[in-house]
Design a protein around this motif. Sequence first.
Motif, PDB file in Angstrom:
ATOM      1  N   GLY A 167       0.838  -1.194   0.000  1.00 55.36           N
ATOM      2  CA  GLY A 167       0.000   0.000   0.000  1.00 55.36           C
ATOM      3  C   GLY A 167       0.864   1.231   0.000  1.00 55.36           C
ATOM      4  O   GLY A 167       2.047   1.206  -0.365  1.00 55.36           O
ATOM      5  N   ASN A 168       0.284   2.331   0.425  1.00 58.54           N
ATOM      6  CA  ASN A 168       1.057   3.560   0.532  1.00 58.54           C
ATOM      7  C   ASN A 168       2.144   3.424   1.589  1.00 58.54           C
ATOM      8  O   ASN A 168       2.034   2.610   2.523  1.00 58.54           O
ATOM      9  N   ILE A 345      -4.256  -2.559   6.183  1.00 61.86           N
ATOM     10  CA  ILE A 345      -3.718  -1.221   6.359  1.00 61.86           C
ATOM     11  C   ILE A 345      -2.790  -1.179   7.570  1.00 61.86           C
ATOM     12  O   ILE A 345      -2.682  -2.155   8.318  1.00 61.86           O
ATOM     13  N   ASN A 395      -5.278  -2.683  -0.983  1.00 61.84           N
ATOM     14  CA  ASN A 395      -5.055  -1.310  -1.436  1.00 61.84           C
ATOM     15  C   ASN A 395      -5.109  -1.155  -2.959  1.00 61.84           C
ATOM     16  O   ASN A 395      -4.437  -0.315  -3.534  1.00 61.84           O
ATOM     17  N   THR A 397      -3.794  -2.773  -5.146  1.00 57.30           N
ATOM     18  CA  THR A 397      -2.518  -3.015  -5.812  1.00 57.30           C
ATOM     19  C   THR A 397      -2.625  -4.123  -6.850  1.00 57.30           C
ATOM     20  O   THR A 397      -1.882  -4.144  -7.834  1.00 57.30           O
TER      21      THR A 397
END
Length: 550
Positions: A167-168, A345, A395, A397
């Motif tokens: 994710g980020n 997350i 996410n 991805t």
Amino acid sequence: MSPKMRLQLAVNRSTFALRQWVAHPVIRVALLFVVCCVLLLLYRHYSLFSSYDQGIFNQIFWNSLHSRFFESSLSSGLSAEVTLQGAIPLVSYRHLGQHFNPIFLLWLPFYALLPFPETLSVLQVLLVAAAGLVLYVLARQSLPPKLSAAIAISFYGANAVVGPTLGNFHDYNALPLLMFSLLLAMEKRWWIFFWVLALLVLSVREDAGVPLLSVSIYLVISRRHWRVGVGLFALAVAYILLLTNLVMPAFSPDVSQRMIVERFGQYTGEKAASPVEAIGAMLAQPGQLLAELFSRFPKKLYYLFDQSLPLVLVPLISADAWLLAAFPLLELLLMKGETPLAINIRYATLVVPGFFYGAILWWSKHPTAFKPRIQRIWSVCLALSLLFTVTSNPNRTLSFLVPDSIRPWVYLPLTQQIPHAAQARSVMAQIPAQASVAATTPLVPPLSGRRAIVRFPHSTQFRNEALQAENVDYIVADLWQFQQYQPAFRLDRDLLQASVTAINQLLQTQTYGIQTFQDNVVLLQRNVATRPELAAQWLEFTKQLPAPKP
């Protein structure tokens, strides 16, 4: 022996050692983890599926590299002053008022080599991969090689590890590495190293001391190093309280006005409160505390199952694991909303060190349980964990591989993602590097290496260092992605409608004009007239949009 022969012998020994090192199963899995995650994240960036947080952290690092430490107009866009009071985002806003991350200064030289948002993702993968290697060394202090390798390999297949990594960039990414290193220092009785690592853990984020509270309680109750436990507990509590009540409020009032309300507002009557006041309100309402703890019980049970699955559910039967993860779990279970219990997350990272070290302690007390049948079951559990990770499309991805929605059908194959990303990037290339920008969420990360950037359609203005409001030079909106997701996701539908409405208003007032419009990516420039052919294209596009849903 001649110098040439000695050199050749040294080279042969080094080559042999390197081959042995690479042949180790944990090293191989770690390398596979790095390669797969880096490739997926680089593609995620290129295809414009990175989102707002990636832009925030990239702008923080970019500003810090230019001696404007921890400043971010994007972070300002999430501040209480902007979200609650309607203020305009400030370019000199310091992120430290929302989250206190001094450890970023250690990563700044790495970012300086390649100052791009992708660099942060590579750094994240390397930190997580290193944590697995330290975990193996930690397990070897009390377990045989094969069992230690099984635990370390399980780390690389855990949904709570892989999901947040794909994710980020997030501020907990160094926590497993530091926590495993701290526990290894404890096992080795390297106390100076232990206390240095404790300070580094605290520097990760203002609430990173919560896992340390669990470690301290474990040390006291187990009587392994109870004096160290007492000192660690005092250090963590003092640091958290000092930081959240005095240091962070000196930068902005976000802790009390936004963070506490968003996470624990059900105890404070949705009113602003300091952390101490919030804790007092929770203790004064034991009935509501218990109700919150056991609310959404099936979801919370599944969350615990998902956390422990790659370890063949051992943490669920390990008293040490429960003790070592007690405070992070309690924090997550008492928060409101769905986000704290999302396995993909960053919050899931808080539980990982306690569960994995707890599993090591359980196996050290039950070494004979590691039988061939258990090993086969373990392999199945790890495979299921990976399967659940992939099918959950962490996410977005893996959106090129996994549909985002079945009913209605939403699936974006490579043949759609790659051409659109190329078109969108060609539009963004027209924006000067020093220009101020308002961008929709998918376009924020690649444009975030600049002084002034805000999120569109939420804002088209920013406040400069003199606190004066300015209109951004450019507005760029990727409406294609919103279009693809709007049949199944209300947020994307609302953002599409809000973006189109805001653009129409700007065109009507002639504040901005359309400079480029291709593949449903629109670029507007301040004080520029829209050419007739672009105006016609925009009008045709808006006519084809579905009517807003209630």
